[in-house]
Design a protein around this motif. Structure first.
Motif: not given
Length: 195
Positions: A26, A105, A108, A112
């Motif tokens: 992350c 997290d 994310k 991603q």
């Protein structure tokens, strides 16, 4: 195809490696995160990482699946006790928002890596197979005639996109005095649109 090792999935060391990987992936990109830095963050020997994961690529794929599994399990909790399409849909909305707020997290990381070339086709298919709750709820709603739609997959995709976008807005405004009001309004908007 990346294969995963069959070491004990409940191992504390495996969990520490996955937790460390989540933090590092992350905060850095995949290329800048070495297996040595993951091992150091997890407080295990570098060789230990390879007892659980054959490569960094295998590790990132397993982490992706673990995050998806955690999300799916959270959404499914207690939904079988609900009867109507509306209560099930609202449950998915509220639990999905709650999970996102409590797991920034993981969210994310999933955002991603959802289009990353490091996540294999097999992993994506496995994750998609696991996340069928919304699609099933929509299908059940169509069968019971609680909603009218020509295609369950199209409506499920649209609902998932709407819920995700609305949740991101609410997360950015989580301390706003109107947070709870907006959370209810966000559901009401979509309910009026499909009902």
């Amino acid at each position: 195809m990346i294969t995963t090792k069959t070491m004990d999935k409940s191992s504390d060391k495996r969990k520490a490696i996955l937790d460390a990987s989540l933090k590092l992936f992350c905060n850095k990109c995949f290329q800048d995160t070495s297996t040595a830095s993951i091992s150091q963050q997890a407080n295990v020997a570098t060789g230990t990482l390879f007892l659980y994961f054959e490569s960094k690529e295998a590790l990132v794929n397993e982490l992706y699946l673990e995050c998806k599994e955690d999300y799916a399990s959270y959404l499914e909790k207690d939904i079988s006790e609900l009867r109507s399409f509306k209560t099930k849909l609202k449950h998915i909305w509220e639990k999905g928002l709650e999970w996102r707020i409590n797991n920034p997290d993981k969210l994310k990381f999933m955002m991603q890596f959802c289009s990353s070339p490091y996540i294999t086709k097999h992993t994506k298919e496995k994750a998609l197979t696991r996340l069928q709750l919304l699609n099933q709820v929509v299908k059940d709603g169509m069968i019971s005639k609680e909603i009218s739609a020509s295609d369950a997959e199209l409506l499920s995709a649209m609902l998932a996109g709407y819920f995700h976008t609305a949740a991101l807005f609410l997360m950015e405004n989580s301390s706003h005095k109107n947070f709870n009001k907006w959370k209810e309004e966000a559901f009401d908007y979509i309910w009026r649109g499909i009902h």
